[in-house]
Design a protein around this motif. Structure first.
Motif, mmCIF file in Angstrom:
data_model
loop_
_atom_site.group_PDB
_atom_site.id
_atom_site.type_symbol
_atom_site.label_atom_id
_atom_site.label_comp_id
_atom_site.label_asym_id
_atom_site.label_seq_id
_atom_site.Cartn_x
_atom_site.Cartn_y
_atom_site.Cartn_z
ATOM 1 N N ARG A 9 36.744 47.614 45.725
ATOM 2 C CA ARG A 9 36.412 47.657 44.816
ATOM 3 C C ARG A 9 36.111 46.236 44.250
ATOM 4 N N ALA A 10 37.140 45.449 44.411
ATOM 5 C CA ALA A 10 37.151 43.810 44.027
ATOM 6 C C ALA A 10 36.017 43.300 44.658
ATOM 7 N N ARG A 11 35.582 43.623 45.925
ATOM 8 C CA ARG A 11 34.365 42.928 46.466
ATOM 9 C C ARG A 11 33.147 43.437 45.923
ATOM 10 N N GLU A 12 32.927 44.773 45.445
ATOM 11 C CA GLU A 12 31.780 45.095 44.871
ATOM 12 C C GLU A 12 31.598 44.302 43.325
ATOM 13 N N LEU A 13 32.705 44.174 42.605
ATOM 14 C CA LEU A 13 32.695 43.488 41.350
ATOM 15 C C LEU A 13 32.279 42.361 41.754
ATOM 16 N N ARG A 18 28.174 37.756 41.228
ATOM 17 C CA ARG A 18 27.517 36.777 41.788
ATOM 18 C C ARG A 18 25.942 37.074 41.762
ATOM 19 N N ALA A 19 25.581 38.232 41.666
ATOM 20 C CA ALA A 19 23.917 38.737 41.694
ATOM 21 C C ALA A 19 23.441 38.314 40.457
ATOM 22 N N ARG A 20 24.358 38.336 39.374
ATOM 23 C CA ARG A 20 23.931 37.927 37.992
ATOM 24 C C ARG A 20 23.873 36.224 37.891
ATOM 25 N N GLY A 21 24.254 35.562 38.856
ATOM 26 C CA GLY A 21 24.506 33.946 38.974
ATOM 27 C C GLY A 21 26.049 33.507 38.095
ATOM 28 N N VAL A 22 26.762 34.633 38.407
ATOM 29 C CA VAL A 22 28.032 34.123 37.434
ATOM 30 C C VAL A 22 29.047 33.836 38.484
ATOM 31 N N ARG A 23 29.720 32.501 38.418
ATOM 32 C CA ARG A 23 30.717 31.951 39.264
ATOM 33 C C ARG A 23 32.123 32.710 39.180
ATOM 34 N N ILE A 24 32.649 32.857 40.441
ATOM 35 C CA ILE A 24 33.738 33.710 40.670
ATOM 36 C C ILE A 24 34.924 32.502 40.231
ATOM 37 N N THR A 25 35.512 32.479 38.961
ATOM 38 C CA THR A 25 36.792 31.325 38.783
ATOM 39 C C THR A 25 37.771 32.234 39.027
ATOM 40 N N ARG A 26 38.988 31.357 38.907
ATOM 41 C CA ARG A 26 40.251 31.873 39.106
ATOM 42 C C ARG A 26 40.332 32.839 37.994
ATOM 43 N N GLN A 27 40.115 32.705 36.733
ATOM 44 C CA GLN A 27 40.262 33.524 35.863
ATOM 45 C C GLN A 27 39.609 35.014 36.027
ATOM 46 N N VAL A 63 37.444 37.758 29.316
ATOM 47 C CA VAL A 63 37.481 39.315 29.737
ATOM 48 C C VAL A 63 36.178 39.850 29.054
ATOM 49 N N TYR A 64 36.073 39.814 27.833
ATOM 50 C CA TYR A 64 34.644 40.139 27.246
ATOM 51 C C TYR A 64 33.396 39.726 27.990
ATOM 52 N N ARG A 65 33.260 38.825 28.051
ATOM 53 C CA ARG A 65 31.989 38.250 28.896
ATOM 54 C C ARG A 65 31.915 38.832 30.414
ATOM 55 N N THR A 66 32.794 38.828 31.133
ATOM 56 C CA THR A 66 33.145 39.336 32.437
ATOM 57 C C THR A 66 32.636 41.035 32.352
ATOM 58 N N LEU A 67 33.395 41.560 31.342
ATOM 59 C CA LEU A 67 33.170 42.993 31.406
ATOM 60 C C LEU A 67 31.767 43.295 31.058
ATOM 61 N N SER A 68 31.010 42.705 30.161
ATOM 62 C CA SER A 68 29.881 42.762 29.878
ATOM 63 C C SER A 68 28.799 42.604 30.753
ATOM 64 N N VAL A 69 28.862 41.836 31.564
ATOM 65 C CA VAL A 69 28.078 41.369 32.916
ATOM 66 C C VAL A 69 28.438 42.568 33.915
ATOM 67 N N LEU A 70 29.505 43.038 34.223
ATOM 68 C CA LEU A 70 29.820 44.124 35.130
ATOM 69 C C LEU A 70 29.283 45.364 34.289
ATOM 70 N N GLU A 71 29.408 45.560 33.400
ATOM 71 C CA GLU A 71 28.802 46.776 32.463
ATOM 72 C C GLU A 71 27.265 46.806 32.890
ATOM 73 N N GLN A 72 26.280 45.753 32.530
ATOM 74 C CA GLN A 72 25.155 45.559 32.674
ATOM 75 C C GLN A 72 24.728 45.990 34.085
ATOM 76 N N GLN A 73 25.398 45.486 35.155
ATOM 77 C CA GLN A 73 25.484 45.730 36.542
ATOM 78 C C GLN A 73 25.596 47.247 37.170
ATOM 79 N N ASN A 74 26.294 47.876 36.145
ATOM 80 C CA ASN A 74 26.602 49.225 36.347
ATOM 81 C C ASN A 74 27.607 49.371 37.261
ATOM 82 N N VAL A 75 28.604 48.445 37.341
ATOM 83 C CA VAL A 75 29.725 48.692 38.419
ATOM 84 C C VAL A 75 30.951 48.903 37.573
ATOM 85 N N VAL A 76 30.880 48.950 36.203
ATOM 86 C CA VAL A 76 31.940 49.370 35.451
ATOM 87 C C VAL A 76 31.458 50.075 34.237
#
Length: 144
Positions: A9-13, A18-27, A63-76
């Protein structure tokens, strides 16, 4: 993260971000771990609290920004149950419906083939085909 499923799951998220150009920060990595491990339907505040236990620098806005992107990508999936903040779950779970306990706010997942058949029958009788649906039952425990 304890299970192989949570790691997948974590890998898919991460891939969705990354597919949306979002960097995976520590947070974001902390939030991803929390989402991947969650077996309930946490809201953004609860996800924030859990992610901060991993990395104290996680902000609620991240949290909100990341959830929004994940929702747009249909993984959340976002669930907007009546009278409560939106709750989230990963989209890799099989279809299910929800009972919302009005007294505790608890969310119980269930699947019923009878309900699925009945919905399809009703749609067909009216000349439709079910593409997707969501069923939420708002309930109270029966008093003895």
């Amino acid at each position: 993260m304890t299970t192989t499923k949570a790691k997948d799951r974590a890998r898919e998220l991460e891939e969705a971000l990354r597919a949306r150009g979002v960097r995976i920060t520590r947070q974001r990595a902390a939030l991803i771990d929390v989402l991947a491990d969650a077996e309930d339907h946490p809201d953004a505040s609860e996800l924030h609290r859990r992610a901060q236990a991993i990395d104290a620098s996680v902000s609620l806005s991240t949290v909100y920004r990341t959830l929004s992107v994940l929702e747009q990508q249909n993984v959340v999936h976002r669930h907007a149950f009546e009278g409560a903040p939106s709750r989230f779950e990963t989209a890799d779970v099989p279809h299910h419906d929800h009972i919302i306990d009005l007294e505790t706010g608890g969310v119980i997942e269930f699947h019923s083939e009878r309900i699925e058949r009945l919905q399809a029958e009703i749609a067909a009788e009216l000349g439709y085909e079910v593409v997707r649906h969501r069923l939420e039952l708002y309930c109270r425990k029966k008093r003895r």
